[in-house]
Scaffold this active site. Structure first.
Site, mmCIF file in Angstrom:
data_model
loop_
_atom_site.group_PDB
_atom_site.id
_atom_site.type_symbol
_atom_site.label_atom_id
_atom_site.label_comp_id
_atom_site.label_asym_id
_atom_site.label_seq_id
_atom_site.Cartn_x
_atom_site.Cartn_y
_atom_site.Cartn_z
ATOM 1 N N SER A 193 2.088 -5.190 -59.912
ATOM 2 C CA SER A 193 2.004 -6.473 -59.205
ATOM 3 C C SER A 193 3.404 -6.935 -58.786
ATOM 4 C CB SER A 193 1.271 -7.491 -60.085
ATOM 5 O OG SER A 193 0.863 -8.608 -59.338
ATOM 6 N N GLU A 316 -8.745 -5.068 -55.365
ATOM 7 C CA GLU A 316 -7.633 -5.925 -55.810
ATOM 8 C C GLU A 316 -7.937 -7.408 -55.608
ATOM 9 O OE1 GLU A 316 -4.787 -4.904 -57.184
ATOM 10 O OE2 GLU A 316 -4.187 -2.984 -56.327
ATOM 11 N N HIS A 414 -7.402 -6.298 -59.378
ATOM 12 C CA HIS A 414 -5.978 -6.315 -59.682
ATOM 13 C C HIS A 414 -5.786 -6.338 -61.205
ATOM 14 C CE1 HIS A 414 -1.882 -6.901 -58.484
ATOM 15 N NE2 HIS A 414 -1.748 -8.021 -59.161
#
Length: 497
Positions: A193, A316, A414
């Site tokens: 991330s 995601e 995610h």
């Protein structure tokens, strides 16, 4: 009875005493790699830490960067973000897990946590490096400056101070990791991330050349940086909220508490400019600040000698919609809005996704467009830029295992790959109806294989499938089964280029 003495290692700043774990590996926690960032020093480059006398205790978790507690709707993200700010100024530290300090020349992996550039730390349960040490790797996690101290672009201060911290930690690793059994010439920098976007930024930082040999970018972006013009809008808003001048001298007098408070009020600034869209589509006012995107710097030849593994997760965008109740209610207007935030030709983008996914709901289309805006397009750009330089290898993956959390909606979202990389998928806090991995047991060998694959790449530069090049774009599709696919979703990819 513990008959083994606790391990002691001498670093350039002084000796540290670690913790011997039941499996014979050792953990060393809270070792400083840079001086505490105090006052005006919070906005200066990292400086070396003062040496200490005697043996420093490295058996308990240390403080972390100033941050507010970060919640994400109905999903429990505490194992990921941690539980907020553990206060003390001496937080520019590393944790080191090692098989045994008597060994030498082991592969080293250095992890940069995510958290939107405003949260996260080495204290999070997700970043326990024990499984890496058990499997013959020296694993390092690090804290870096966050929020205003780390990433606000301030006249009179260097940009991207959080990234400079990561480079300083890599220098510490180069200088000290042999004492922990690691090979300073075989270092893999990896992050997820915001941490993965930072890794992309480090690839594009000339000062970091030679400090690492490989890199893994998990759900980051090589197109995620703000321009200086965009960053100046955030700085102006922060200065206005604090009623001070937008200059480093004025910010130096503001307490960490107040900076954290103001950072959390900066969401929603319009960052669209004549020349640039908002790479974070309104989700965060903090990112790297660069007038050249990392993908463009890599295309120009920076990090051409570094092996790269880059990938994203299949869904995601779900993390930003499902836990806050915005997924199932998605409308055609929401799809259009996501496209407008993400792309200069939103109508063409939506049409491409509709054609590419004829069965998809509005929720799925909205999530897919957000995913590519935030991570997909920028990950492909980074992989393509790096693959243009044949002197090192490029590999791509897509993680597709679906979590059944939140009534089965969370999916391959995610952050869901992280427990598999760290081989922690059986941890109770990660399992359950509102935990990241959901109520079902993940496939038994998925964590084993994923963890082994990351280690194999770190040790050898080859994760076990075909390299990515700009024609085939070979990508490993990771689920209960692993399948190599050439150029997945090519029409969608072309819509972003």
């Amino acid at each position: 009875m513990n008959h083994h003495p606790e391990p002691v290692v001498t670093t350039a700043q002084g000796a540290v005493r670690g913790l011997r774990q039941e499996d014979g590996t050792a953990a060393f926690l809270n070792i400083p790699y840079a001086a505490p960032p105090l006052g005006a020093g919070r906005f200066a480059p990292p400086e070396p830490h003062e040496p200490w006398g005697g043996v420093r205790d490295a058996t308990v978790p240390g403080p972390n960067a100033p941050q507010s507690e970060r919640k994400l709707g109905s999903i429990d993200m505490a194992p990921y973000f941690g539980t907020g700010w553990s206060r003390s100024e001496d937080y520019l530290t590393v944790n080191v897990w090692t098989p045994a300090v008597a060994q030498s020349d082991l592969p080293v992996m250095v992890f940069v946590h995510g958290g939107g550039f405003v949260a996260g730390s080495t204290r999070s349960a997700m970043y326990d490096g024990s499984a890496f040490a058990r499997d013959g790797v020296v694993l390092v996690t690090l804290n870096y400056r966050l929020g205003i101290a780390g990433f606000l672009d301030l006249p009179g201060a260097p940009a991207n101070r959080g990234l400079l911290d990561v480079v300083a930690a890599l220098r510490w690793v180069r200088e000290n990791i042999a004492g922990f059994g690691g090979d300073p010439d075989n270092v893999t920098l990896f992050g997820q991330s915001a941490g993965a976007t930072v890794v992309g930024g480090v690839l594009a930082t000339a000062e970091a050349t030679g400090l690492f040999r490989r890199a893994i970018v998990q759900s980051g972006s090589g197109l995620g940086a703000f321009s200086t013009e965009q960053a100046a809008r955030v700085t102006a808003a922060a200065a206005e909220a604090l009623s001070i001048e937008p200059h480093v001298g004025a910010f130096a007098d503001i307490s960490d508490e107040r900076l954290v408070e103001v950072a959390s009020q900066l969401a929603g600034i319009d960052l669209q400019t004549e020349t640039h869209g908002d790479p974070l589509i309104g989700l965060s006012p903090f990112s790297l600040v660069l007038d050249t995107q990392p993908a463009a710097s890599v295309a120009a030849g920076l990090a051409a000698d570094v092996d790269l593994l880059v990938g994203t997760n299949t869904e995601e965008g779900n993390l930003y919609l499902v836990p806050v109740g915005k997924y199932a209610t998605s409308t055609a207007a929401d799809v259009d809005e996501a496209a407008t935030r993400s792309h200069p030709d939103p109508a063409r983008l939506v049409e491409t996704y509709r054609k590419s996914r004829p069965e998809a709901s509005y929720a799925e289309l909205r999530s897919a467009i957000m995913a590519d805006a935030l991570f997909g397009a920028g990950s492909r750009a980074l992989a393509g830029a790096h693959a243009a330089h044949p002197e090192s290898a490029t590999y791509a993956y897509e993680f597709a295992w679906r979590s059944r959390a939140l009534d089965g909606e969370l999916g391959a979202t995610h952050a869901v790959e992280l427990p598999f990389v760290f081989d922690l998928a059986d941890r109770p806090e990660l399992n359950g109806p509102s935990a990241l991995l959901g109520p079902d047991k993940p496939p038994a060998d998925l964590a084993d294989r994923m963890h082994e694959t990351w280690i194999r790449f770190a040790a050898t530069g080859d994760p076990g499938w075909d390299p990515y090049d700009t024609e085939r774009r070979a990508t490993m599709h990771i689920d209960a089964e692993w399948t190599q696919i050439d150029d997945p979703r090519s029409r969608e990819r072309q819509a972003w280029s």
